[in-house]
Design an enzyme around this catalytic site. Structure first.
Site, short mmCIF file in Angstrom:
data_model
loop_
_atom_site.label_atom_id
_atom_site.label_comp_id
_atom_site.label_asym_id
_atom_site.label_seq_id
_atom_site.Cartn_x
_atom_site.Cartn_y
_atom_site.Cartn_z
N ASP A 1 -1.28 6.62 6.40
CA ASP A 1 -2.38 5.75 6.01
C ASP A 1 -2.62 4.81 7.20
OD1 ASP A 1 -3.98 3.71 5.09
OD2 ASP A 1 -2.77 3.22 3.34
N TRP B 1 0.82 -1.21 0.00
CA TRP B 1 0.00 0.00 0.00
C TRP B 1 0.85 1.26 0.00
CZ3 TRP B 1 -4.14 -1.57 -1.93
CH2 TRP B 1 -4.65 -2.82 -1.60
N LYS C 1 -12.16 -1.93 7.74
CA LYS C 1 -11.56 -2.78 8.79
C LYS C 1 -12.25 -2.50 10.13
CE LYS C 1 -8.15 -2.79 5.64
NZ LYS C 1 -7.98 -3.80 4.62
#
Ligand code: PMP
Length: 365
Positions: A177, A106, A201
């Site tokens: 992030d 990511w 999540k």
């Protein structure tokens, strides 16, 4: 695929398990929200019931994270990935640079996206050298002159690593992030200039992203920014520049209220640390399984483990699925196993997984 008549322990990395209590609440008002005669899904986003849902969700989030008033809290569409583009657009002018710690898939995606538009962005750490099992210690000395910000992925969902503590920098602001760990632990928001998280999540349904940013630190840039990526435009319109993912915001709001009822992030952190510790202990004491991430970098959200005898992997996964432990397969490029144990995974789910691992080892080890 086995079929179940009850909810199972779902260890998927995201979209992931949400608290059953929240799902029940949503179910109970699914067709008729508080006497309106309609579902939240069918309600105008310009109408007062939805405005209340939105306002309360942001107020609850501010309380949970103790967010100072100079920070904006904005809902964006487009998943966490949209922020890979939005952040450079909002924080860099042509020719400027920023520093990226490449600690996983990511982070690399965010870096590559920024590089497309701002070719001067730099990598200050390459996790490939440790197969992404290690994280850097970032200090002012690591920061390149002229870097407008330092970008990190606070929890690396795929590799199961996380920063136990965050860099404290004077030379450049920090952007993080936090997709796979926001709301799982206490945070000092002022350590960050921007933090963001895709919802799937610990927050709610996928597609929705939360962005929290320091308004005093948002530069006034002269270039045009696409509307749905424009921080100040989205903020001035109170997350309602266009039709937002209304139902997802409603579920996020229910999750925030649930977290408050449970005692907030201090309780979440304590529970999550305990859940992760016992799972890592079970893996570390196993003769069949091992955890590849060094202790200092181990994530409390995504517990990555492998078997010394990978010919047994398909059997382990098949049995796990049959017994109601879903989503344990490791990320496609990494292999092995990963148990994602976000806030909604009850401690009993972790205990049951540990018993399953021990029993598998006893009969196959
Ligand atoms: N960042 C992290 C840390 C992630 O784990 C993910 C997805 N799992 C993303 C970004 C991308 O999120 P999305 O699919 O919502 O764009």
């Amino acid at each position: 695929m086995p079929t179940f008549t009850h909810r199972i322990y779902n260890f998927n990395a995201g979209p992931a398990m949400l608290p059953t209590e929240v799902m029940e609440e949503a179910k109970s008002e699914f067709l008729n929200f508080k006497g309106t005669g309609m579902s939240v899904m069918e309600m105008s986003h310009r109408e007062k019931h939805f405005q209340t849902i939105l306002d309360e969700s942001i107020a609850d989030l501010r309380e949970l994270l103790n967010i100072p008033s100079r920070y904006a809290v904005v809902y964006f569409p487009g998943g966490a990935t949209l922020q890979f583009s939005a952040i450079p657009f909002n924080y860099l002018s042509s020719g400027e640079s920023a520093d990226f710690a490449l600690t996983g898939v990511w982070a690399k995606k965010a870096f590559e996206e920024a590089k497309k538009f701002y070719p001067n962005v730099k990598s200050i750490f390459n996790g490939a050298d440790s197969k992404y099992m290690e994280l850097p210690t970032i200090t002012d000395a690591s920061v390149n002159d002229g870097a407008k910000y330092v970008y990190i992925t606070s929890n690396n969902t795929i590799y199961g690593t996380r920063y136990k503590t965050f860099p404290k920098l004077k030379k450049a602001p920090l952007i993080a992030d936090m997709t796979s760990e926001l709301l799982s632990r206490k945070l000092n928001i002022e350590d960050f200039s921007v933090l963001f998280a895709g919802a799937q999540k610990n927050i709610g349904p996928s597609g929705l992203t939360l962005v929290i940013y320091d308004k005093d630190n948002l530069p006034q840039l002269s270039h045009p920014i696409p509307n749905l990526m424009n921080f100040s435009l989205m903020e001035k319109n109170g997350s309602l520049y266009n039709t937002p993912p209304t139902y997802s915001i409603y579920i996020a709001g229910l999750v925030f209220k649930y977290l408050k009822r449970k005692g907030g992030l201090a309780v979440m952190e304590e529970t999550n640390e305990r859940k992760a510790k016992k799972l890592y202990e079970a893996i570390d004491s196993s003769s069949l399984f091992y955890a590849p991430v060094p202790e200092a970098f181990r994530s409390a959200m995504n517990v990555v483990f492998r078997s010394h005898n990978d010919s047994l992997d398909p059997k382990f996964l098949k049995l796990a699925e049959e017994q109601g432990f879903a989503g344990l397969k490791g990320y496609r490029d990494v292999g092995g196993f990963r148990a994602s144990i976000y806030n909604a995974m009850p401690e009993e789910g972790v205990d049951a997984l540990i018993s399953f691992i021990k029993e598998f080892e006893r009969t196959n080890g």
